[in-house]
Every structure is written in C-alpha cells, then in structure tokens.
Motif scaffolding. Structure first.
Motif, PDB file in Angstrom:
ATOM      1  N   HIS A 149       8.139  16.307 -43.285  1.00 44.72           N
ATOM      2  CA  HIS A 149       9.258  16.148 -43.990  1.00 44.72           C
ATOM      3  C   HIS A 149       9.380  17.185 -45.305  1.00 44.72           C
ATOM      4  CE1 HIS A 149      12.478  13.816 -45.943  1.00 44.72           C
ATOM      5  NE2 HIS A 149      11.742  13.608 -46.899  1.00 44.72           N
TER       6      HIS A 149
ATOM      7  N   HIS B 151       3.591  -3.756 -48.471  1.00 45.10           N
ATOM      8  CA  HIS B 151       3.191  -3.998 -47.091  1.00 45.10           C
ATOM      9  C   HIS B 151       1.666  -4.290 -47.170  1.00 45.10           C
ATOM     10  CE1 HIS B 151       7.141  -2.809 -46.087  1.00 45.10           C
ATOM     11  NE2 HIS B 151       7.245  -3.591 -44.788  1.00 45.10           N
TER      12      HIS B 151
ATOM     13  N   LYS C 209       0.250  -8.312 -46.551  1.00 47.83           N
ATOM     14  CA  LYS C 209       0.344  -7.589 -45.135  1.00 47.83           C
ATOM     15  C   LYS C 209       0.621  -8.675 -44.096  1.00 47.83           C
ATOM     16  CE  LYS C 209      -2.987  -4.650 -44.116  1.00 47.83           C
ATOM     17  NZ  LYS C 209      -4.280  -4.170 -43.798  1.00 47.83           N
TER      18      LYS C 209
ATOM     19  N   PHE D 251       9.360  -8.223 -47.596  1.00 50.05           N
ATOM     20  CA  PHE D 251      10.305  -7.820 -48.807  1.00 50.05           C
ATOM     21  C   PHE D 251      11.286  -7.299 -48.625  1.00 50.05           C
ATOM     22  CE2 PHE D 251       6.160  -7.935 -50.908  1.00 50.05           C
ATOM     23  CZ  PHE D 251       6.594  -8.633 -52.212  1.00 50.05           C
TER      24      PHE D 251
ATOM     25  N   HIS E 141      14.516   1.419 -50.140  1.00 47.72           N
ATOM     26  CA  HIS E 141      13.408   2.213 -50.058  1.00 47.72           C
ATOM     27  C   HIS E 141      12.822   2.085 -48.691  1.00 47.72           C
ATOM     28  CE1 HIS E 141      13.514   1.718 -54.347  1.00 47.72           C
ATOM     29  NE2 HIS E 141      13.125   0.301 -54.504  1.00 47.72           N
TER      30      HIS E 141
ATOM     31  N   LEU F 128      11.576   4.742 -45.974  1.00 47.00           N
ATOM     32  CA  LEU F 128      10.707   6.051 -45.848  1.00 47.00           C
ATOM     33  C   LEU F 128      11.562   7.012 -45.098  1.00 47.00           C
ATOM     34  CD1 LEU F 128       7.024   4.775 -45.088  1.00 47.00           C
ATOM     35  CD2 LEU F 128       8.461   4.887 -47.257  1.00 47.00           C
ATOM     36  N   PRO F 129      11.988   8.149 -45.959  1.00 43.18           N
ATOM     37  CA  PRO F 129      12.776   9.113 -45.499  1.00 43.18           C
ATOM     38  C   PRO F 129      12.424   9.911 -44.224  1.00 43.18           C
ATOM     39  CG  PRO F 129      11.659   9.816 -47.655  1.00 43.18           C
ATOM     40  CD  PRO F 129      11.409   8.470 -47.322  1.00 43.18           C
ATOM     41  N   TYR F 130      11.193  10.037 -44.019  1.00 40.30           N
ATOM     42  CA  TYR F 130      10.359  10.802 -42.927  1.00 40.30           C
ATOM     43  C   TYR F 130      10.065  10.156 -41.547  1.00 40.30           C
ATOM     44  CZ  TYR F 130       6.550   8.965 -45.516  1.00 40.30           C
ATOM     45  OH  TYR F 130       5.459   8.223 -46.161  1.00 40.30           O
ATOM     46  N   PHE F 131      10.514   8.867 -41.646  1.00 44.06           N
ATOM     47  CA  PHE F 131      10.265   7.907 -40.548  1.00 44.06           C
ATOM     48  C   PHE F 131      11.761   7.722 -40.095  1.00 44.06           C
ATOM     49  CE2 PHE F 131       6.027   5.461 -41.270  1.00 44.06           C
ATOM     50  CZ  PHE F 131       5.219   6.664 -40.926  1.00 44.06           C
TER      51      PHE F 131
ATOM     52  N   GLN G 164      10.759   3.521 -36.622  1.00 46.50           N
ATOM     53  CA  GLN G 164       9.467   3.699 -37.422  1.00 46.50           C
ATOM     54  C   GLN G 164       9.455   2.813 -38.685  1.00 46.50           C
ATOM     55  OE1 GLN G 164       9.281   8.011 -37.457  1.00 46.50           O
ATOM     56  NE2 GLN G 164       7.516   7.869 -35.650  1.00 46.50           N
TER      57      GLN G 164
ATOM     58  N   GLY H 110       9.351  -0.882 -37.899  1.00 46.75           N
ATOM     59  CA  GLY H 110       7.850  -0.994 -37.419  1.00 46.75           C
ATOM     60  C   GLY H 110       7.046  -1.066 -38.438  1.00 46.75           C
ATOM     61  N   LEU H 111       7.282  -0.603 -39.621  1.00 43.99           N
ATOM     62  CA  LEU H 111       6.059  -0.191 -40.695  1.00 43.99           C
ATOM     63  C   LEU H 111       5.142  -1.685 -40.889  1.00 43.99           C
ATOM     64  CD1 LEU H 111       4.970   1.711 -42.761  1.00 43.99           C
ATOM     65  CD2 LEU H 111       6.486   0.635 -44.517  1.00 43.99           C
ATOM     66  N   ALA H 112       5.838  -2.793 -41.049  1.00 43.66           N
ATOM     67  CA  ALA H 112       5.045  -3.755 -41.219  1.00 43.66           C
ATOM     68  C   ALA H 112       3.993  -4.140 -39.965  1.00 43.66           C
ATOM     69  CB  ALA H 112       5.739  -5.197 -41.350  1.00 43.66           C
TER      70      ALA H 112
ATOM     71  N   ALA I 123       3.003  -1.964 -37.848  1.00 42.90           N
ATOM     72  CA  ALA I 123       1.762  -0.885 -37.704  1.00 42.90           C
ATOM     73  C   ALA I 123       0.823  -1.167 -38.533  1.00 42.90           C
ATOM     74  CB  ALA I 123       2.629   0.339 -37.833  1.00 42.90           C
ATOM     75  N   MET I 124       1.271  -1.600 -39.891  1.00 41.45           N
ATOM     76  CA  MET I 124       0.260  -1.946 -40.869  1.00 41.45           C
ATOM     77  C   MET I 124      -0.538  -3.054 -40.440  1.00 41.45           C
ATOM     78  SD  MET I 124       0.456   0.265 -43.551  1.00 41.45           S
ATOM     79  CE  MET I 124       0.049  -0.669 -44.871  1.00 41.45           C
TER      80      MET I 124
ATOM     81  N   ARG J 210      13.188  -4.718 -41.024  1.00 36.00           N
ATOM     82  CA  ARG J 210      11.649  -4.295 -41.558  1.00 36.00           C
ATOM     83  C   ARG J 210      11.049  -5.659 -42.257  1.00 36.00           C
ATOM     84  NH1 ARG J 210      10.822   0.247 -45.873  1.00 36.00           N
ATOM     85  NH2 ARG J 210      11.677  -1.235 -47.393  1.00 36.00           N
TER      86      ARG J 210
END
Lengths: 382, 228
Positions: free
Chosen positions: A12, A292, B82, B87, B93, B95-98, B102, B105-107, B109-110, B152
């Motif tokens: 990025h 998270h 987690k 939230f 907010h 994530l700009p690169y996902f 993705q 799916g952040l939650a 994946a965590m 999310r």
C-alpha cells in the motif's frame, strides 16, 4: 493476518517503502564499500611500506649502531644461527628476518660494501605476502646502482670480487642511500669470501603492528620482549618507515570507525523519522486493531517485523552493491599481489545483524509513540 | 446482561475537569436493541468505548454477563473485545490496504474462524455488497463504506454490538437495511447498543438512554413497530 497486514502495508505504501529501502541500501552500500576498500587499502599500504625496506635491525647489545651504519671494522660478529633462533620467538612482533654479513671492501681506489644476505622465515610465515627481500642464488650478485658503475658491470655480465667471479643477476635502481654502494651476495658466498664461515653482524627484520596501541607502545613491547628473550641483543627502528606504516593503518581504521558511527546514526534517524510518521499515518489502523482485540505486542510486532524485513533486504542489496563497487573501483589502483580484491562474503552476516539490530532498536522510539496513542480519541474523532 | 453501576468518566482539559459520563447506572438485557441519544458532546461515544472495554471509567463498574470488565487483566480485556464485541465506528475506519472482503473478515481473521469466506459472502449479500467484495474502500461510496463497517462488526457474531451512528450517512433504503440487520442480531439474543440521532433507529429501540452532559435518563419501551 499478521503477515497479511505487513505485506499489504508494504504494498500500500510502496513509494515510501521503496524510498526507505533505497536510502538504507545507499547507506549500507557506502559502509560496505569503505569497509572493503579499507581492508584492501590496509593490505596495499602494508605492501607499499614493506617494499620501502625492512624497518628494524638487531645487533649485540655491546655493539655500537654507528659501526653498523658506517660498516666499520668494529662491528661485532655473531653466529648466523641466531637469526633462526630469534625468528622462532613468535611473541616478537618482527617478521621477514634477514641475516646479514656486511663489510667494506676496496675496489681500486673506491670503497664498496660487500653484503651477504639470507632471508629467514618465521615458523608461522605464510606465502601470502612473502619476504620482501628475495634470496640470492649462489654464484650470483645483486649490485647497487653505484657499485655497478664502480665495477663497470651490467645485468647478466660478470664481476670479480676478491678473486672470485660472480654473475650479475640484477642491478638495483638508484636509491640515494648507502645501499647504492652495496654488492649483495648469497650469505654463504660472502662468508667464504670474507673467511667468516657461519658469522653475521646484523639481523634485519620488519616490525609488525598487529599488537595494536600507539607506535611507541608497540616499540616498547618489542624492546621489552627482546630484552627478556635475548638480553644480549638490542633493536633499532627506522622510524620513518615504521611511522608511515603506522599512520596509514591508523588512518584507515579510524575512518572505518567514523563511518560505522555515521551509518548507525543515519540508520537510527531514518527509522525514527519514518517510524514516527508511520505511527501517525496508521493511527486509525491501530485503533481498529485494538478494538478487534489486538494487544500492543501484536501492534509493535507489525512495525518491528516490517522494519527488520526492510532493513534486512536493504542490508543484502547494499552489501552486494557496495562490495561490487569496491571491487570494480579499487582493483585497478590497489597494490595487492597475492590476495584478490573481491566481495568479502564473510562480512555479510555481521552487516546483516548490525543493520537489522540498529533498525530494530531505532524503531523502539516510534513504538513509544504507538503505545502512548489514545485509541479512543482516534476512534471517536469526528 | 450488561450492567453499568455508578459509572463516571472524568477528563482533564486545559486545567478543567470535564464530566463526560456522570454516575450513570443502566442495565441492558440480552435481546435488547438499545439506543443512546443526546446532543453532540453529551458523552455517547465515550460511553460506547467504556462498554467496549476500550476506556477505563474513572469510577464505577461495568459488567457483562457478570464479568467486571475493568477488573480483568489487559490481555483478558483484549480477548473479551476479540471474542465478544463488534464495533461500528462513526468514521468507519476501514483499512485502506485491504479489500472489502478482507475488511469484513478482519474480526474473523483475528479469531482464526475457519468458515470465514462463507460468512463474509452471506453477510455481504444481506447488505448488498456482493459485487464490491474485491474492491478497496476508496472505491466505494460513503453509504457503502458504512455498510462494510456494519458487516465487519457483525461477521464475528459478537454478543455485544456497539455502533456509533450506524445509519448516519445512509439514505432511507440503506438505513432500513442496516436497521434490519441490527434488529435481527438483537432478536438472536445479542445486545445491540447504538449511539444515534436517527429517529428511525430510536423508533425501533427496546431500550433508550438519553444523555445530557454525561447524565443519563434511561427508559424501556416497546418499539413502535411492536406497538399496536
């Protein structure tokens, strides 16, 4: 997810990361270039200074060095086995020993110095650099420039000395010193000619500086060691050659340390500045990941792994570029006879550890800012 | 059950003490769609952060299913977020690169959830995001980004959903889509708490908390949709 975030972040912000990699590569390349060049410059200077001649001689303590300088009849002779015995003491800093029997002889109305020589190797001496004085074959002579003129001799011609004929193997270029009047012979030939079998009157050698410290400390160590091992002998140094060699070595080493400090400082600055900027740029990501359930160790890991990865890549590319540049640019000018100027791959692991270590330590400063971020303030920001 | 007992949050700013939340007590049972409302700066977002285990209260206790959140260690509170909290942030907010997939799916994946892709596709379909899954956030409209933020928060099926103005940037149609999702989450026995000015959300709330300068007035009501 951890690795995915790092990879996605790298992609990025590719422009910034490319700039960071490029800057680090340039810094490492400069460091490796100077490191390699210094190594070969020291070796080159050693050879140059060595080629200027042996820089110390040993004579019996009872002898007057003036007699040695002037080659008088008052020189004290001693057995030629002494040289081999002294050479066996590896704690002495001397190398490249040379047994010498020197005596004035008259040729018509002129005076020359008949000089029998025999190089003596230390048990640990390698072929790498070799004794700067090459042995003389029996029955041949090596003539100083003025001696050749006095004798009317040329290379491959013959000369008669004290009734015996010798082939002229070499005529030495003019030195502007006493050596111009020397007639060098194989030691055994000179001993026979002068009727002094098994005798010499001076031992020459080259003082090595590997023990470290100032030149005076090195001389003192050598004097003390010789006094302990052979209290009946004294050594005298040819200061100009010793100092020249000492200063060339000290200068290149200090230059290297200075550069090492500069590279470390630049690495710290680069990572601190870009790291602080990155923490600010990625504050929302920090807040979201905390929300998270990520802990600060996880978040710091994202930054540290990325910094170490970038610095490792930069260290390798910088090492290759710097090493190649040092080979390409210095090979034509450095005086190295036995060891090829090449990339020193053995320096890669320490370079890698140094750069990655400094980068990781530097990254700790942005990490302080990271843990001081207020995620709530970030996430509630409107 | 979420319980707040005498919760107070004080800030220091320019030498002055600001009472963001003042001695607030409130109970929200499972299955509730609770709404916190009040003027800007009344302490709504601060309250959501405290409930979510992100911000220590100055005084008082917050318990969720009988666990005192701020008696937990930092690591345990991270685990609580987690595993149990979703939230929705007012500014999304993402994530700009996902990609959108993705980000949603952040939650998962965590939490290392194995059936992540299926859940993501299902939720994306419900929120009309299927054809956007391979896009990046800056390629989406504000309304679409907000739906991604909601997805999310919900994809991990958390027990507690905290949404800050979840319908604030949406038109009527999209707001209804979000509202349906939040209602179905509550109907599944989870707790949904939304800070909002949106009357449409207020109308469907089972519990309401009105905040005025950190002080709250709680009310339980039947949603208008359930009133005769």
């Amino acid at each position: 997810m951890f690795g995915q975030i790092i990879i996605r972040q790298l992609a990025h912000k590719w422009g910034m990361n490319l700039l960071l990699w490029g800057t680090m590569t340039a810094v490492v390349a400069l460091y490796v270039f100077v490191l390699n060049t210094n190594r070969f410059t020291i070796r080159s200077m050693q050879l140059i200074m060595k080629n200027m001649g042996l820089n110390q001689f040993m004579i019996p303590a009872a002898a007057d060095p003036l007699d040695t300088y002037w080659c008088t009849d008052r020189q004290i002779e001693f057995p030629d086995t002494t040289t081999r015995e002294i050479a066996g003491h590896l704690e002495l800093l001397s190398k490249y020993y040379l047994s010498m029997l020197q005596q004035r002889i008259s040729v018509g109305d002129r005076t020359l110095v008949l000089t029998g020589i025999e190089p003596v190797a230390r048990p640990d001496e390698t072929e790498e650099k070799g004794n700067p004085v090459k042995p003389i074959k029996r029955g041949t002579a090596r003539l100083g420039n003025a001696a050749a003129k006095v004798l009317g001799a040329k290379k491959d011609g013959t000369v008669t000395l004290l009734g015996r004929q010798f082939t002229v193997a070499h005529v030495i270029a003019e030195q502007g010193t006493l050596d111009d009047y020397r007639v060098y012979l194989n030691l055994a030939d000179a001993q026979e000619l002068l009727g002094k079998p098994g005798r010499i009157n001076v031992v020459w050698s080259f003082e090595c500086l590997h023990v470290g410290g100032t030149l005076e400390q090195i001389h003192q160590y050598q004097r003390d060691t010789l006094a302990r091992l052979r209290p009946d002998f004294r050594q005298y140094n040819l200061a100009a050659i010793s100092q020249g060699r000492y200063h060339s070595r000290t200068m290149t080493e200090k230059y290297q340390y200075y550069l090492l400090a500069l590279v470390a400082t630049l690495t710290v600055l680069i990572f601190v500045i870009t790291g602080l900027q990155e923490v600010a740029d990625r504050k929302y990501e920090t807040g979201v990941l905390l929300a998270h359930g990520a802990g600060y160790a996880y978040l710091m890991g994202l930054y540290l792994v990325k910094a170490v990865f970038l610095s490792a890549v930069a260290a390798v590319t910088g090492f290759v570029l710097g090493g190649a540049a040092s080979v390409y640019l210095t090979t034509p000018i450095l005086v190295t006879q036995t060891r090829e100027v090449t990339i020193l791959w053995t320096n890669l692991p320490p370079t890698l550890v140094l750069i990655c270590g400094v980068a990781a330590v530097a990254e700790l400063i942005p990490m302080i800012k990271l843990v001081r971020l207020d995620p709530c303030a970030i996430l509630m920001e409107e | 059950m979420l319980t707040l007992q005498e919760v107070t949050k004080l800030y220091q700013k320019d030498g002055q003490t600001i009472r963001a939340v003042d001695q607030l007590s409130w109970q929200v049972p499972p299955g509730a769609l609770a709404v916190v409302h009040g003027k800007s700066g009344s302490g709504k977002s601060t309250l959501l952060m405290m409930i979510g285990g992100m911000l220590n209260p100055t005084r008082g206790r917050i318990t969720f299913h009988d666990r005192d959140l701020y008696a937990l260690s930092r690591a345990a509170r991270n685990r609580f977020r987690k595993e149990s909290v979703g939230f929705v942030f007012q500014r999304f907010h993402l994530l700009p690169y996902f990609t959108i997939a993705q980000n949603i799916g952040l939650a998962l994946a965590m939490k290392h959830v194995p059936d992540g892709p299926d859940r993501i596709r299902r939720l994306a379909a419900q929120l009309d995001l299927t054809d956007r899954l391979n896009h990046y956030p800056d390629e989406l409209s504000v309304g679409q980004q907000q739906r991604v933020a909601v997805a999310r928060a919900l994809v991990g099926e958390p027990d507690l959903v905290l949404a800050d103005e979840p319908t604030g940037n949406l038109d009527r149609e999209n707001a209804a889509l979000i509202l349906d999702q939040l209602r179905s989450v509550a109907a599944a026995g989870k707790i949904v708490i939304a800070a909002t000015h949106d009357d449409r959300l207020l109308a469907h709330a089972t519990h309401r908390l009105h905040l005025t300068e950190g002080r709250g007035v709680a009310a339980t009501q039947l949603p208008s949709s359930m009133q005769s």
